[in-house]
Every structure is written in C-alpha cells, then in structure tokens.
Write a protein that holds these residues in place. Structure first.
Motif, short mmCIF file in Angstrom:
data_model
loop_
_atom_site.label_atom_id
_atom_site.label_comp_id
_atom_site.label_asym_id
_atom_site.label_seq_id
_atom_site.Cartn_x
_atom_site.Cartn_y
_atom_site.Cartn_z
N LEU A 160 0.74 -1.22 0.24
CA LEU A 160 -0.46 0.09 0.15
C LEU A 160 0.85 1.38 0.00
CD1 LEU A 160 -2.96 -1.49 2.39
CD2 LEU A 160 -2.85 -1.03 -0.16
N ALA A 161 2.10 1.25 0.49
CA ALA A 161 2.61 2.57 0.80
C ALA A 161 3.36 2.59 -0.75
CB ALA A 161 3.98 2.08 1.94
N ALA A 162 3.67 1.52 -0.81
CA ALA A 162 4.07 1.50 -2.94
C ALA A 162 3.54 1.65 -3.54
CB ALA A 162 4.99 0.57 -2.99
N MET A 163 2.51 1.79 -4.03
CA MET A 163 1.42 2.31 -4.31
C MET A 163 0.72 3.64 -4.46
SD MET A 163 -2.01 -0.51 -4.09
CE MET A 163 -3.05 0.55 -4.48
N ALA A 164 0.77 4.47 -2.84
CA ALA A 164 1.11 5.61 -2.15
C ALA A 164 2.55 6.44 -3.13
CB ALA A 164 0.12 5.50 -0.74
N ARG A 165 3.51 5.91 -3.33
CA ARG A 165 3.98 6.61 -3.63
C ARG A 165 3.89 6.73 -5.37
NH1 ARG A 165 6.88 3.15 -0.25
NH2 ARG A 165 7.45 1.44 -1.14
N ALA A 166 3.72 5.73 -6.23
CA ALA A 166 3.78 5.63 -7.28
C ALA A 166 2.61 7.32 -7.46
CB ALA A 166 2.45 4.40 -7.65
N VAL A 167 1.74 7.65 -6.74
CA VAL A 167 0.58 8.69 -7.07
C VAL A 167 1.73 9.49 -7.47
CG1 VAL A 167 -1.28 9.90 -6.74
CG2 VAL A 167 -1.40 7.40 -6.17
N GLU A 168 1.58 10.50 -8.43
CA GLU A 168 2.23 12.13 -8.70
C GLU A 168 1.30 12.92 -8.14
OE1 GLU A 168 3.46 13.03 -12.41
OE2 GLU A 168 4.72 10.57 -13.04
N ILE A 169 2.02 13.83 -7.20
CA ILE A 169 1.11 14.77 -6.38
C ILE A 169 0.57 16.03 -7.93
CG2 ILE A 169 1.15 16.21 -4.77
CD1 ILE A 169 1.61 13.64 -3.28
#
Length: 420
Positions: A407-416
């Motif tokens: 889940l943390a890896a997925m969150a990091r993939a979201v470009e702010i």
C-alpha cells in the motif's frame, strides 16, 4: 502519469434546504447550517470548507457482527487528513428504514494509545444541529452539523461519540473501517471511556468530516477493498490514501489537499455485490459528487467484477462504466486519475479469461487518453518475474490485497501534481 485537459466546474445550488438526488433515487438532505457549501467550486487558496475524512456506507448484510442500537453510545475514531479552525460532522441514514434519532454528539481528541476509547471528559465538545443538541435524520438522508468552533490539527484523530436514544433499525454501515469502534450503555458521550467495549471495526451512521481551512480542496480515492485497506494494520492508518495524505501534508499549507477514502470492500463496477453495496455507477454521485471541495478522484476498481465472475465479464463492459464515470466527473469539473488493476493470480477464481480481461482493461487505461492522468498500480506491485501475480513482498497471502508495504508503494506511485 499522462495528462489531458479537464472541463470547467459547475456552481452549486443554495437555499434553506440543499437537495441532491443520487442514483437509485436516494435523497441527500443538508441542514441550513450547510447552506454556504462550496462543493463543486475550485479552491484557489483562502479559508473554505474542505472534506478531510469520509467513509462510504452500505446497507447492513447478514453478518453476525452487524449491530442495531437502542439507548447506547457509539464511539468512533476518525483520522483527519487536513485540519482547520472549525469542523462539521456528516451523519448518514441513507440506507435506514426509519428516522434516526440522535440524542447527543460530542467530539474530543483521543487520549492514550491507538485502539482505545479513552478521552479526557473536559475536552468533550458538544456538537449541535441547527442550534440543538439532538436531531432526527430522515430515512435516506445525510445530515450536516453546525460548525464546531475548534482548531483541529492536520493528521490528527477525532473521537466522535453519538448517543442513540431510540431503536435505530437498519444501520448505514461501513464494514472495513480498520479502526476499532466502541459501545457504551446510555448517554456516555462525555464519558472517559471506562464503560465502553469494542464491537469490531465497522463504522455506523458517520460518513464525513469537513474542516474550514486554507487548502487547495480535496481528492477522493474511489475503489474497493484495496482502497479500503482491508489487510492493513488495524488502527494504524496505513491504507494507501492515508499515505498519500501524509505526502500532501508536506506541501505548503495553501497547496494541501483533504483526502477522502471512498473505498468499499467487495464493491464492483457493474453489479450490486450484496455486502459490497451498490455498484460504483450507482454510488458515484453520493460518494464523490456530493463531497466537499472535490478537485480530483482517483479511480481504482474492477478487480471484483473480473475475479468473482471468473472471467465472464467482458473488458468492454468495464470500460463502458469507466467512460460513464469519467463523463459524470468532468460534467462537475472534477479531474479523474485512473489506476490500473492490480494482479490476482493465485486467488480462488483466477483463470486465463479473467487475466486477459484485466490486461485489456489496463491497456485501455494506459493508452486511451480517457483519463486526465494515470497511475500504474499494476506495474508497482506486480512480481517482475511473474507479472500476473503480486510481488511476494507485497502479498498478504490471499494474492489480491497488498500488505502495508504494498500500500505504501502504491501511495508513492501517485504523482502529487496530478491531484490538482
């Protein structure tokens, strides 16, 4: 992520009552204290109402832990994304079969460690509805409280205690809250916590918190159990939208975004899934368009349609729902970020037909240009040597749901930058 151009925003209606029709003829009623909503207007900085926390609700099913309440107090913890100088609660009876009587409501900061019901009674602040401590929420309605004049911090917990003096009947519930819910007899809204006992992790009758703050608006993460974070650590706020919220809080204050989690376990794009509630197309208006200050929605859904049909659902059917959701969001001036569907080989109903559909849908998400941006969750969590399954380091063991690290890896993939 790829980027296309979105459309302009609509202006909300105002008046003594704010009435919004949702799919399946459900009514959303908002009290006079909320008549100044800015739900669909863009935020360009300055103090305004913004959604800070949300939960999607369903009708209760036949699970043995489903509760009905009578002269009891529910105590639930909500984890705010952004804070502000005041806030308001959103109660819901959207799936009820009788008016919901609310005797009293208080809010307080949590006292003690996570997973406890404890508060300092001197910090319990009463919440009112049109100036009164009690209220009745009609069947099929959402009810918004008066603003509570209290500073709440970014990334903080609010303990919400709701006394339910009369039999509630059927509840509007969010089953996979990943936060412990507590219950006490009578009106214990200002109690310290000693009379409360845990009743599981489902949420009842509470589906949102708005804050007044300097912010760029809010973003809704819309999806199923993966967005819901069902295998994440209990009471730890490790769902992938929570981790995105932590990243957003590192930006300068006027550029922060409230994060609203509209994940619903077992939810599907096409069909009513029973315990997964209404299909995505039916709940889209209530769980996205009626939220406060929304700029963007991140859409990750479809694995349940593919998995539970054992590949019988055609990819073009799922794509048709995506196109409908994108069109409806754009009509309201909301950007849509599409998330690719994550792997599921090893799950009970996995087969080659389902995998073919998943890959076809993901190709369309990546290449069609229909979304305003794309986040490739599939590429992030799949096993590089076996791309039809989750990477072992991210697999909870059921071969569908990522663990905290995934889940943390997925969150990091979201470009702010794509959330504005």
């Amino acid at each position: 992520m790829s980027h296309n151009t979105g459309s302009g925003r609509t202006t909300p209606r105002r008046g003594f009552w704010y009435l919004l029709a949702v799919a399946a003829t459900t009514l959303l009623l908002v009290t006079p204290s909320s008549a100044s909503d800015h739900r669909h207007q863009p935020h360009a900085g300055g103090s305004d109402w913004v959604g800070s926390w949300a939960a999607a609700v369903t009708p209760p099913d036949s699970r043995p832990d489903t509760q009905r309440f009578h002269d009891q107090t529910l105590r639930q913890v909500v984890h705010l994304s952004v804070g502000g100088d005041r806030f308001r609660l959103r109660l819901t009876n959207v799936h009820g079969t009788k008016p919901l009587s609310v005797g009293a409501v208080t809010v307080s900061p949590r006292r003690g460690g996570r997973g406890t019901p404890n508060i300092d009674p001197t910090t319990a602040v009463p919440v009112t509805f049109d100036g009164r401590s009690s209220t009745t929420v009609p069947v099929g309605a959402e009810w918004v409280s008066d603003p509570v004049e209290l500073d709440v911090a970014d990334n903080s917990d609010l303990v919400v205690s709701v006394h339910l003096p009369e039999s509630t009947g059927r509840a509007s519930v969010h089953y996979e809250g990943r936060s412990t819910t507590f219950l006490a007899p009578g009106d214990a809204t200002s109690g310290s916590g000693e009379n409360y006992e845990s009743i599981g992790t489902a949420r009842y009758f509470l589906d949102g918190v708005d804050v007044r703050t300097d912010s760029a608006g809010s973003v809704v993460f819309f999806g199923d159990s993966i967005t819901d974070g069902v295998r994440s650590t209990l009471d730890a706020n490790h769902r992938y939208p929570d981790v995105v919220a932590d990243r957003l809080l590192k930006r300068p204050e006027p550029r922060e975004l409230g994060v609203l989690n509209a994940g619903l376990s077992a939810n599907r794009l096409l069909t009513d899934a029973g315990l997964g509630g209404e299909p995505a197309i039916a709940r889209f208006e209530r769980d996205i368009l009626s939220q406060t200050g929304v700029r963007t929605v991140v859409l990750l859904e479809g694995i349940n349609d593919i998995h539970h049909s054992a590949g019988a659902v055609e990819s073009r059917e799922l794509i048709g729902v995506y196109e409908q959701l994108i069109a409806r969001a754009h009509e309201a001036g909301i950007r849509v970020v599409g998330g690719t569907i994550t792997p599921f080989e090893g799950a009970p109903r996995y087969n080659a037909a389902g995998e073919s559909d998943r890959r076809a849908v993901n190709e369309w998400i990546r290449e069609s240009g229909a979304f305003d941006a794309v986040v490739d969750f599939d590429a992030v969590v799949r096993d590089p040597g076996h791309p039809s399954r989750l990477a072992p380091r991210y697999d909870t063991g059921d071969h569908v749901h990522p663990n905290d690290a995934g889940l943390a890896a997925m969150a990091r993939a979201v470009e702010i930058r794509e959330l504005y």
